[in-house]
Scaffold this motif. Sequence first.
Motif, PDB file in Angstrom:
ATOM      1  N   GLU A   1       0.530  -1.203   0.032  1.00  0.00           N
ATOM      2  CA  GLU A   1       0.036  -0.071  -0.003  1.00  0.00           C
ATOM      3  C   GLU A   1       0.731   1.338  -0.083  1.00  0.00           C
ATOM      4  O   GLU A   1       0.472   2.309  -0.634  1.00  0.00           O
ATOM      5  CB  GLU A   1      -0.872  -0.036   1.265  1.00  0.00           C
ATOM      6  CG  GLU A   1      -2.328  -0.729   0.939  1.00  0.00           C
ATOM      7  CD  GLU A   1      -3.077  -0.684   2.442  1.00  0.00           C
ATOM      8  OE1 GLU A   1      -3.225  -1.347   2.727  1.00  0.00           O
ATOM      9  OE2 GLU A   1      -3.212   0.452   2.958  1.00  0.00           O
TER      10      GLU A   1
ATOM     11  N   THR B   1       1.952   1.795  -3.415  1.00  0.00           N
ATOM     12  CA  THR B   1       1.013   2.087  -4.236  1.00  0.00           C
ATOM     13  C   THR B   1       0.579   3.695  -4.016  1.00  0.00           C
ATOM     14  O   THR B   1       0.601   4.460  -5.000  1.00  0.00           O
ATOM     15  CB  THR B   1      -0.599   1.570  -3.875  1.00  0.00           C
ATOM     16  OG1 THR B   1      -0.314   0.184  -3.930  1.00  0.00           O
ATOM     17  CG2 THR B   1      -1.578   1.872  -4.886  1.00  0.00           C
ATOM     18  N   ILE B   2       0.656   4.229  -2.909  1.00  0.00           N
ATOM     19  CA  ILE B   2       0.274   5.675  -2.546  1.00  0.00           C
ATOM     20  C   ILE B   2       1.534   6.700  -2.976  1.00  0.00           C
ATOM     21  O   ILE B   2       1.254   7.568  -3.722  1.00  0.00           O
ATOM     22  CB  ILE B   2      -0.088   5.986  -1.389  1.00  0.00           C
ATOM     23  CG1 ILE B   2       0.956   5.456  -0.114  1.00  0.00           C
ATOM     24  CG2 ILE B   2      -1.539   5.504  -0.788  1.00  0.00           C
ATOM     25  CD1 ILE B   2       0.696   6.092   1.035  1.00  0.00           C
ATOM     26  N   ARG B   3       2.713   5.834  -3.000  1.00  0.00           N
ATOM     27  CA  ARG B   3       3.836   6.431  -3.559  1.00  0.00           C
ATOM     28  C   ARG B   3       3.790   6.778  -4.861  1.00  0.00           C
ATOM     29  O   ARG B   3       4.109   7.748  -5.675  1.00  0.00           O
ATOM     30  CB  ARG B   3       5.269   5.962  -3.045  1.00  0.00           C
ATOM     31  CG  ARG B   3       5.384   5.789  -1.230  1.00  0.00           C
ATOM     32  CD  ARG B   3       6.130   7.201  -0.944  1.00  0.00           C
ATOM     33  NE  ARG B   3       7.575   6.896  -1.462  1.00  0.00           N
ATOM     34  CZ  ARG B   3       8.017   7.796  -2.398  1.00  0.00           C
ATOM     35  NH1 ARG B   3       7.464   8.986  -2.573  1.00  0.00           N
ATOM     36  NH2 ARG B   3       9.120   8.054  -2.770  1.00  0.00           N
ATOM     37  N   ALA B   4       3.628   5.530  -5.535  1.00  0.00           N
ATOM     38  CA  ALA B   4       3.247   5.518  -7.186  1.00  0.00           C
ATOM     39  C   ALA B   4       2.232   6.512  -7.672  1.00  0.00           C
ATOM     40  O   ALA B   4       2.482   7.238  -8.567  1.00  0.00           O
ATOM     41  CB  ALA B   4       2.771   4.199  -7.579  1.00  0.00           C
ATOM     42  N   LEU B   5       1.171   6.773  -6.803  1.00  0.00           N
ATOM     43  CA  LEU B   5       0.427   7.560  -7.134  1.00  0.00           C
ATOM     44  C   LEU B   5       0.732   9.170  -6.912  1.00  0.00           C
ATOM     45  O   LEU B   5       0.067  10.027  -7.573  1.00  0.00           O
ATOM     46  CB  LEU B   5      -1.116   7.436  -6.371  1.00  0.00           C
ATOM     47  CG  LEU B   5      -1.587   6.098  -6.424  1.00  0.00           C
ATOM     48  CD1 LEU B   5      -3.156   6.271  -5.435  1.00  0.00           C
ATOM     49  CD2 LEU B   5      -2.185   6.030  -7.843  1.00  0.00           C
ATOM     50  N   GLY B   6       1.760   9.323  -6.265  1.00  0.00           N
ATOM     51  CA  GLY B   6       2.432  10.776  -6.261  1.00  0.00           C
ATOM     52  C   GLY B   6       2.501  11.161  -4.752  1.00  0.00           C
ATOM     53  O   GLY B   6       2.689  12.468  -4.621  1.00  0.00           O
ATOM     54  N   THR B   7       2.212  10.376  -3.853  1.00  0.00           N
ATOM     55  CA  THR B   7       2.231  10.764  -2.485  1.00  0.00           C
ATOM     56  C   THR B   7       3.795  10.959  -2.092  1.00  0.00           C
ATOM     57  O   THR B   7       4.597  10.140  -2.345  1.00  0.00           O
ATOM     58  CB  THR B   7       1.807   9.638  -1.522  1.00  0.00           C
ATOM     59  OG1 THR B   7       0.479   9.526  -2.210  1.00  0.00           O
ATOM     60  CG2 THR B   7       1.735  10.294   0.064  1.00  0.00           C
ATOM     61  N   ARG B   8       4.042  12.322  -1.565  1.00  0.00           N
ATOM     62  CA  ARG B   8       5.620  12.487  -1.294  1.00  0.00           C
ATOM     63  C   ARG B   8       5.802  11.624   0.066  1.00  0.00           C
ATOM     64  O   ARG B   8       5.212  11.171   0.668  1.00  0.00           O
ATOM     65  CB  ARG B   8       5.861  13.859  -1.191  1.00  0.00           C
ATOM     66  CG  ARG B   8       6.235  14.442  -2.445  1.00  0.00           C
ATOM     67  CD  ARG B   8       6.371  15.946  -1.976  1.00  0.00           C
ATOM     68  NE  ARG B   8       6.975  16.567  -3.507  1.00  0.00           N
ATOM     69  CZ  ARG B   8       8.129  17.160  -3.495  1.00  0.00           C
ATOM     70  NH1 ARG B   8       8.773  17.393  -2.255  1.00  0.00           N
ATOM     71  NH2 ARG B   8       8.578  17.697  -4.777  1.00  0.00           N
TER      72      ARG B   8
ATOM     73  N   VAL C   1       9.964   2.376  -3.888  1.00  0.00           N
ATOM     74  CA  VAL C   1       8.550   2.044  -4.541  1.00  0.00           C
ATOM     75  C   VAL C   1       8.541   0.849  -5.336  1.00  0.00           C
ATOM     76  O   VAL C   1       7.347   0.147  -5.389  1.00  0.00           O
ATOM     77  CB  VAL C   1       8.210   3.422  -5.425  1.00  0.00           C
ATOM     78  CG1 VAL C   1       6.570   3.229  -5.985  1.00  0.00           C
ATOM     79  CG2 VAL C   1       8.431   4.659  -4.623  1.00  0.00           C
TER      80      VAL C   1
END
Lengths: 414, 234
Positions: A308, A311-318, A407
Amino acid sequence: MTSLTMPLYLKLAIRNVFRNRRRTIITLAAMAFGAAAIIVFGGFVHAIYFGVRESTIRSQIGHIQLYRRGYSEKGNLAPYDYLIRDYAALRTELARIEHVKTVTARLGFSGLVSTGDTTTSFVGAGVDPDGETELSSLAVIVDGKDLMKRDPRGITLGVGLARAFGVKPGDDLTLLTTTKGGGINALAVKVRGVWESGEKAYDDRFLRVGLAEVQRLLDIEHDDVQSIVLLLDKTEHTPAVRARIEQLIHERGLDLEMKTWDDLALRYHQVRELFGRIFAVLTLIVSIMVVFGITNTMTMAIFERTREIGTIRALGTRRRGVIAMFVLEGVSLGMLGGLAGVVLGIVLARAISAAGIQLPPPPGSTRGFLVQIFVVPDVLVQAFRLSLVTAALASIYPAWRAARVDVVEALRHV
Amino acid sequence: MVDDRLARRDHHAPMSLVAVKDVSKTYRLGTQTVTALAGVSMSVEPGEFLAVAGPSGSGKTTLLNLLGCLDTPTSGEVEIDGECASALSAGRRADLRARKLGFIFQTFNLIPVLTAWENVEYPLLLTTRRGHGARVRAVLEQVGLGDRARHRPPELSGGQQQRVAIARALVTEPALVLADEPTANLDSKTGHEIVELMRRLNRERHTTFVFSTHDPRIMAVADRVVEISDGRLR
């Protein structure tokens, strides 16, 4: 971060807290017991502080004592050179001050006391029987009766002194002391009662005699006393009354100096110092417990949620977003654990107080006591804050590690 | 084999949405150095529906990770919509992903504690400020899940979860959507439906898709197929 990411991370943090319910409950239980331990022990310590303070004030020193200026410095060498004049007028004046319940006077002296067969040294106080009864409300008469004005030759003794001497109410004694002028004088007295203050050193050495008799014995003027002792309605009013008396001394140019219970109650300060340290150690132990609990929980949560995080890092979460999310999760755990601890602490404190558990006498004391646990708002805040701050701090390192996860590796994690 | 349509293209055309220039990627595995990609050059044009095909371990995922700015090449350059992704810091690459890229994963990768709506909303919260409710609703309806918005992933079937993931990938209107074997965890019927949905959205929204697969039926739907083997394009 946009203005919308913090509420998002908070929402995620709170929902994730309840994701693995069993683990969360175990972590919260550990934190709650830690916080409750602080609350219960803190409440117990405050009850002891209160007990020691009030027993010292009400059985010995009063709330405020007044002396002739210079007495504290030089009174030991020449006590009778520092006597307060015009006690009667001052008494009327002091009694008018708000919150003052009792004004009484004392005249300290020492010497030898003899049954005729045996002789020992004593520390005595000439006291006003009326005022002293109220002031010594915690020095309980265990045998016989208290001093009375219409029995001027009657004295009362500490229980230790009476036992060591083998005397009981009705027995005759002789007091031998040095007068103001340096001569030797004696006074024949009769034991009226035996009291117990709870403090062994005091009970073993002290006796009380009517003030007028001591003035006569020491060859001192009728209106001269060594100290004026004030008892207030509540200990909390001490600073206010002290300020009022200081004002009075200043306005009238009175030749007086003042000490409060805080200056005189040495044992109280020793007790505070001792229990304060024990409390600090307990707080440290609980903090370490919380740190391990939170670190363990967060590390497991992060391991389970590695994909997870990917995933959120892939979506662009710093990275700082990931840190915020996990620290907020730690803070949520801390807040819940702290709240549960406060509730549990209050319930335990009430239950233990209601159970009426009797403890043996502490060192230096002759009386056992009932366990009382005060619910102290400051301690509740301290326990809650400890849970919250420790949990927040303990989650920083796991959160930082979560943010450093590669990531690609994280997305591959099963 | 390189698709004959690709052979006619200029790899380094300035108008390309994605330009991959002589990219290599090597990993250290203990004392060994493993080459995942070796001197790969390719481009993706706006609006393309491109399949990257190849067997397991051929380098498909590595290539998609580089296109998705999830990884950096050992040598060479990757340009996304005019930005040189390989030269950016981790934080900047995260921002680039949030602004320009959408991801669809083999295992759906939805956040289980968030509802379908919240999962789709997530990338919008990273980039925009207000007024995104209508966008979330529209894209959920486009993937046929308007009535499942309040459901959490465990309450949805695999196909529905992948539809939510597609909605999440599209909601920010990214320049490029990357899908790493999006049908591998679905039965063939559902897999086909998912590819059809992606194809429809590609046509309706003119969104560029690059997806990896080894399923010939899915390759058949693509505009163009790039085949990869042992880290090299064929």
